[in-house]
Design a protein around this motif. Sequence first.
Motif, PDB file in Angstrom:
ATOM      1  N   GLN A  15       0.824  -1.210   0.000  1.00 56.78           N
ATOM      2  CA  GLN A  15       0.000   0.000   0.000  1.00 56.78           C
ATOM      3  C   GLN A  15       0.856   1.256   0.000  1.00 56.78           C
ATOM      4  O   GLN A  15       0.507   2.245  -0.644  1.00 56.78           O
ATOM      5  CB  GLN A  15      -0.940  -0.010   1.205  1.00 56.78           C
ATOM      6  N   ARG A  16       1.985   1.212   0.704  1.00 52.53           N
ATOM      7  CA  ARG A  16       2.908   2.346   0.717  1.00 52.53           C
ATOM      8  C   ARG A  16       3.428   2.608  -0.695  1.00 52.53           C
ATOM      9  O   ARG A  16       3.500   3.754  -1.141  1.00 52.53           O
ATOM     10  CB  ARG A  16       4.056   2.056   1.673  1.00 52.53           C
ATOM     11  N   ILE A  17       3.787   1.549  -1.411  1.00 47.64           N
ATOM     12  CA  ILE A  17       4.269   1.691  -2.795  1.00 47.64           C
ATOM     13  C   ILE A  17       3.156   2.247  -3.679  1.00 47.64           C
ATOM     14  O   ILE A  17       3.393   3.134  -4.506  1.00 47.64           O
ATOM     15  CB  ILE A  17       4.785   0.338  -3.339  1.00 47.64           C
ATOM     16  N   GLN A  18       1.937   1.760  -3.496  1.00 49.29           N
ATOM     17  CA  GLN A  18       0.815   2.239  -4.302  1.00 49.29           C
ATOM     18  C   GLN A  18       0.530   3.718  -4.046  1.00 49.29           C
ATOM     19  O   GLN A  18       0.226   4.464  -4.981  1.00 49.29           O
ATOM     20  CB  GLN A  18      -0.431   1.397  -4.023  1.00 49.29           C
ATOM     21  N   ARG A  19       0.641   4.148  -2.798  1.00 50.88           N
ATOM     22  CA  ARG A  19       0.436   5.576  -2.477  1.00 50.88           C
ATOM     23  C   ARG A  19       1.531   6.436  -3.111  1.00 50.88           C
ATOM     24  O   ARG A  19       1.278   7.555  -3.559  1.00 50.88           O
ATOM     25  CB  ARG A  19       0.408   5.798  -0.970  1.00 50.88           C
ATOM     26  N   ALA A  23      -0.466   9.449  -7.630  1.00 53.35           N
ATOM     27  CA  ALA A  23      -0.698  10.657  -8.420  1.00 53.35           C
ATOM     28  C   ALA A  23      -0.182  10.531  -9.854  1.00 53.35           C
ATOM     29  O   ALA A  23      -0.553  11.317 -10.717  1.00 53.35           O
ATOM     30  CB  ALA A  23      -0.041  11.852  -7.752  1.00 53.35           C
ATOM     31  N   ARG A  24       0.639   9.547 -10.093  1.00 59.30           N
ATOM     32  CA  ARG A  24       1.237   9.383 -11.422  1.00 59.30           C
ATOM     33  C   ARG A  24       0.394   8.422 -12.247  1.00 59.30           C
ATOM     34  O   ARG A  24       0.126   7.308 -11.829  1.00 59.30           O
ATOM     35  CB  ARG A  24       2.653   8.841 -11.297  1.00 59.30           C
ATOM     36  N   LYS A  25       0.004   8.866 -13.423  1.00 60.62           N
ATOM     37  CA  LYS A  25      -0.875   8.052 -14.275  1.00 60.62           C
ATOM     38  C   LYS A  25      -0.203   7.574 -15.556  1.00 60.62           C
ATOM     39  O   LYS A  25      -0.802   6.860 -16.342  1.00 60.62           O
ATOM     40  CB  LYS A  25      -2.134   8.855 -14.651  1.00 60.62           C
ATOM     41  N   ASP A  26       1.054   7.944 -15.765  1.00 59.70           N
ATOM     42  CA  ASP A  26       1.720   7.556 -17.007  1.00 59.70           C
ATOM     43  C   ASP A  26       2.139   6.084 -16.957  1.00 59.70           C
ATOM     44  O   ASP A  26       2.335   5.517 -15.884  1.00 59.70           O
ATOM     45  CB  ASP A  26       2.934   8.457 -17.269  1.00 59.70           C
ATOM     46  N   PRO A  27       2.258   5.441 -18.105  1.00 62.15           N
ATOM     47  CA  PRO A  27       2.605   4.007 -18.160  1.00 62.15           C
ATOM     48  C   PRO A  27       3.939   3.658 -17.495  1.00 62.15           C
ATOM     49  O   PRO A  27       4.061   2.602 -16.884  1.00 62.15           O
ATOM     50  CB  PRO A  27       2.656   3.698 -19.654  1.00 62.15           C
ATOM     51  N   ARG A  28       4.919   4.530 -17.593  1.00 66.89           N
ATOM     52  CA  ARG A  28       6.224   4.250 -16.984  1.00 66.89           C
ATOM     53  C   ARG A  28       6.121   4.155 -15.468  1.00 66.89           C
ATOM     54  O   ARG A  28       6.741   3.303 -14.844  1.00 66.89           O
ATOM     55  CB  ARG A  28       7.235   5.321 -17.345  1.00 66.89           C
ATOM     56  N   SER A  29       5.329   5.034 -14.875  1.00 63.89           N
ATOM     57  CA  SER A  29       5.156   5.018 -13.422  1.00 63.89           C
ATOM     58  C   SER A  29       4.416   3.767 -12.973  1.00 63.89           C
ATOM     59  O   SER A  29       4.762   3.152 -11.963  1.00 63.89           O
ATOM     60  CB  SER A  29       4.395   6.255 -12.953  1.00 63.89           C
ATOM     61  N   LYS A  30       3.403   3.385 -13.731  1.00 65.40           N
ATOM     62  CA  LYS A  30       2.654   2.173 -13.387  1.00 65.40           C
ATOM     63  C   LYS A  30       3.548   0.942 -13.487  1.00 65.40           C
ATOM     64  O   LYS A  30       3.490   0.045 -12.653  1.00 65.40           O
ATOM     65  CB  LYS A  30       1.438   2.022 -14.295  1.00 65.40           C
TER      66      LYS A  30
END
Length: 55
Positions: A15-19, A23-30
């Motif tokens: 959950q910490r990693i997901q938080r 805020a980042r929605k770009d494919p690289r961040s995901k």
Amino acid sequence: MRATQRMQVLQPQIQRIQRKYAARKDPRSKEAMQREIMALQQRHNANPLGSYLLR
């Protein structure tokens, strides 16, 4: 049973990693988020599908 317990122990860290990437929605961040979660699971020898395979 053990796989489920391992995943429960790791849940706060996941959950910490997901938080961190919320805020980042770009494919690289995901992709980076998924890599971090997978690395965490590998370090702790936890398989997220392990509990489902036994059912």
